[in-house]
Design an enzyme around this catalytic site. Structure first.
Site, PDB file in Angstrom:
ATOM      1  N   HIS A   1       0.791  -1.240   0.000  1.00 40.46           N
ATOM      2  CA  HIS A   1       0.000   0.000   0.000  1.00 40.46           C
ATOM      3  C   HIS A   1       0.824   1.292   0.000  1.00 40.46           C
ATOM      4  CE1 HIS A   1      -0.371   0.729   4.649  1.00 40.46           C
ATOM      5  NE2 HIS A   1       0.786   0.173   4.369  1.00 40.46           N
ATOM      6  N   HIS A   2       2.137   1.225   0.198  1.00 37.37           N
ATOM      7  CA  HIS A   2       2.959   2.441   0.115  1.00 37.37           C
ATOM      8  C   HIS A   2       3.482   2.706  -1.302  1.00 37.37           C
ATOM      9  CE1 HIS A   2       2.849   3.123   4.349  1.00 37.37           C
ATOM     10  NE2 HIS A   2       3.534   2.038   4.669  1.00 37.37           N
ATOM     11  N   ALA A   3       3.506   1.702  -2.151  1.00 36.01           N
ATOM     12  CA  ALA A   3       4.095   1.868  -3.488  1.00 36.01           C
ATOM     13  C   ALA A   3       3.285   2.874  -4.312  1.00 36.01           C
ATOM     14  CB  ALA A   3       4.150   0.521  -4.199  1.00 36.01           C
TER      15      ALA A   3
ATOM     16  N   ASN B   1      -0.385   5.684   1.409  1.00 33.29           N
ATOM     17  CA  ASN B   1      -0.237   6.810   0.489  1.00 33.29           C
ATOM     18  C   ASN B   1      -0.409   6.409  -0.967  1.00 33.29           C
ATOM     19  OD1 ASN B   1       2.448   5.610   1.445  1.00 33.29           O
ATOM     20  ND2 ASN B   1       3.053   6.545  -0.505  1.00 33.29           N
TER      21      ASN B   1
END
Length: 714
Positions: free
Chosen positions: A204-206, A249
């Site tokens: 989920h940060h990529a 993000n």
């Protein structure tokens, strides 16, 4: 070979389970020929569907190439292995001989989790949300030497990138994305009722053009896009609920303008300081509750960003009940995907929160009421092996139909309650369910006034009529704008020998709203102001009175938020200090006062500390933080404070709950502390009024005829 061992890599297809489920239901179809039979048939189909589980040992091959004395990175390959171990130990995954499998599928198809085979995602699927360059960079890892990979890991494991790579990272990332896709497709198409993807690396940060935060490809957005493309009728609207302790993000930014994907995240924000923090480009939104989406996606981004770590079951369940479930129900998704990071779990040192497995079970259970129960859980973070496996087990058991365990819900912190109120206000323009109780200040128009200004105006009128009190002129622009009408004095204040300087919080407001529409009628509201009785007594005794009302917040014309938190204690103390020093320097020192009594009531009592070197008598009423008084230049100040003050501390104050703490507050630097039998400022002031009056009279050594008020006076 035991079936579970065989299926770790090569899980069988769903065809066998689907055939047996369908044949068992077809027999019932013949008996149900009317309309009610059709409904019964659809209900049975959903009830007979198993819970899916996706796992592949090869995802453990993603490992840190930078081996050192402590080679284990928080994103440990054992994370997924420990989850599968506990699934098997709890009997959720079948581990018996192959010969019994068909009978189990025929007779009890929902007894075990149905294994969904993982596969490598295709380049086309990856590039639905990522750039071709990002894919090429990840693929290039397979051609790098160990030395090059170690050097790259050292460079990437810094700052916001926070990433490591190895020789098998690309293959593991493809399997993680592919496993997520297959899990969501199986749920969306109805082949399983719900599913759990035990996958890594997380995603989920990529960002669309950058791998970061332990994440190579962003698994959940890839799966969501594939499901929308392949099942346009079944999967138009998707809810992505992210309960990882870090803000997702990458997911947010990929769907920031998409009206058909609702992204909701519960995470620690810390004003943008907690990872992933704020992006280098200020135009890219972070995890602030104020970021709600843009264009057609406005309102489809909901950030519940906690102000600090330490949140637990009470805060998370309150967020679900007040924000998540109302908005999600109004959105009415066709598929729910949970970005299930378990680093907010109790025991995870990185997350620093205290969410328990029963709480994860209850949150899962609530989400299962959406989308006809179509819920796909996809693993994200979580770095304590015991905490992540126990939490994942609670979620999986709930998916399989076990009721969530009974639990006591702890009270929510005030800090978290303010965050939830802010989120509600921010989302109110986009969701009907968020509007009750929310005020649009701009729509009220120019004739609207903050209630604390109206109340002070009323107090000024009453004190003027009763005691001829007038505003004290403050010849300093900043102070005048902040405290205009807030400091009232009696006409004799310049010549009075005895003065009562009362520094107090605003009056307490109590109202009973209409239980139907939450409106408040004036006749159902009350103002409780115990200060007025002290002013009246002082006037009768010939005191000069200085009444300083300290607002919890000083309003400005540009303020547009209906709800504004109280001023921070440090700022409040600075404001009070500036005010009382001005009053002292420009009025009290120039007057003929011989005896001065300071009253500090509520948070405003912080201001009395700066005047204590002038040897005033002090009366404080405290419900909040209890502060010591000491001076580097006057070592006798604390002793004087102990013998010349009354400090009433609320009976329910935290200091009384601990024996050691109770002993500390009785030391001289905290003053003449007394435990009140009451709680709440006004009740305390009423209960101890007679004691305070006696304290003042004793200090002044009044003549007996002056010290004995009539019944009317008292």
């Amino acid at each position: 070979m035991a079936l579970d061992e065989a299926m770790d890599i090569d899980a069988p297809t769903n065809g066998v389970a689907g055939t047996h489920n369908q044949s068992s239901l077809e027999n019932d179809d013949d008996a149900a020929s009317d309309g009610s039979g059709t409904f019964l048939q659809s209900t049975k189909r959903r009830g007979m569907l198993p819970t899916g589980c996706c796992y592949d040992d090869r995802m453990k091959l993603h490992a840190n190439a930078d081996f050192g004395p402590t080679p284990h990175h928080p994103e440990d390959p054992r994370r997924i292995e420990e989850i599968m171990k506990i699934f098997k130990k709890a009997g959720l995954v079948y581990t018996g001989p192959d010969t019994k499998l068909l009978d189990i599928l025929r007779e009890t198809p929902t007894k075990y989790m149905w294994r969904i085979p993982a596969r490598e995602a295709t380049k086309q699927e990856i590039c639905t949300v990522h750039t071709a360059d990002l894919y090429a960079n990840a693929e290039g890892l397979t051609r790098m030497s160990t030395k090059e990979l170690r050097a790259l890991s050292i460079r990437l494991d810094q700052g916001r990138d926070s990433l490591y790579v190895g020789g098998m990272t690309f293959q593991a990332a493809l399997l993680s994305a592919g496993g997520c896709i297959e899990t969501c497709k199986n749920v969306a198409s109805g082949r399983v009722k719900n599913a759990f993807a035990v996958i890594r690396p997380p995603g989920h940060h990529a960002e669309y053009d950058q791998s970061m935060g332990f994440c190579i490809f962003n698994n959940v957005p890839i799966a969501a896009k594939v499901c929308q493309r392949e099942y346009p009728e079944l999967c138009r609207k998707i809810l992505i609920l992210d309960w990882d302790v870090h803000h997702g993000n990458g997911v947010q930014n990929m769907f920031y303008e998409d009206p058909n994907v609702l992204y909701m995240s519960l995470h620690v924000y810390e004003n943008g300081e907690f990872y992933p923090g704020q992006p280098a480009n200020p135009m890219i939104p972070d995890g602030s509750p104020d970021n709600v989406g843009s264009g057609p996606g406005k309102g489809k981004n909901v950030n519940i960003g906690w102000a600090s770590q330490g949140m637990g079951d009470g805060e998370y369940l309150a967020a679900f009940q007040k924000i998540v479930m109302p908005i999600a129900s109004e959105f009415n998704p066709d598929l729910v995907i949970i970005s299930a990071g378990f680093d907010a779990a109790d025991g995870d040192e990185l997350g620093g929160c205290f969410v328990t497995p029963p709480c994860y079970a209850h949150m899962t259970h609530m989400l299962m009421s959406l989308a006809g129960g179509k819920v796909a859980v996809c693993l994200e973070g979580g770095y304590n092996l015991e905490a992540i496996s126990n939490s994942a087990l609670a979620v999986a058991q709930t998916l399989m139909g076990e009721p969530p365990p009974q639990m006591e819900i702890p009270p929510i912190s005030k800090e978290a309650a303010r965050i939830l109120a802010k989120v509600q206000a921010v989302q109110a323009p986009y969701w009907e369910c968020m509007r009750p109780g929310i005020i649009d200040v701009q729509q009220l128009g120019k004739d609207a006034s903050r209630l604390h200004d109206v109340i002070r105006g009323y107090q000024r009128q009453v004190l003027s009529e009763k005691h001829s009190m007038i505003p004290l002129f403050i010849q300093r622009e900043t102070l005048w704008k902040s405290f205009d009408n807030q400091v009232l004095v009696t006409p004799n204040v310049r010549c009075a020998k005895r003065i009562m300087f009362i520094i107090h919080d605003p009056p307490e407001l109590v109202a009973m709203p209409d239980l139907i529409d939450n409106s408040i009628d004036p006749h159902s509201g009350f103002i409780v102001d115990a200060v007025s009785s002290y002013v009246e007594w002082g006037v009768k005794k010939g005191f000069g009175i200085i009444d300083a009302n300290i607002p919890h917040y000083i309003t400005h014309p540009e303020d547009l938020d209906a709800f504004i938190p109280r001023t921070a204690e440090k700022t409040l103390q600075q404001q009070i200090q500036e005010l009382v020093c001005y009053v002292w320097d420009n009025y009290l020192q120039l007057s003929e006062v011989e005896e001065l009594f300071l009253f500090g009531i509520g948070d405003a009592y912080l201001g009395v500390k700066v005047l204590l070197t002038n040897r005033a008598g002090v009366v404080n009423f405290v419900t909040g933080n209890l502060r010591p008084v000491k001076s580097e230049t006057d070592p006798e100040l604390s002793t004087w404070y102990k013998h010349n003050s009354l400090v009433y501390v609320a009976g329910d104050h935290a200091c009384w709950s601990d024996e050691e703490l109770a002993k500390k507050v009785l030391k001289r630097r905290f003053g003449g502390v007394k435990k009140s039998t009451e709680s709440g400022l006004n009740r305390m002031m009423d209960a101890h009024a007679a004691e305070v009056q006696e304290f003042i009279k004793d200090r002044l050594n009044l003549q007996s005829e002056d010290a004995t008020p009539t019944d009317d006076e008292s």
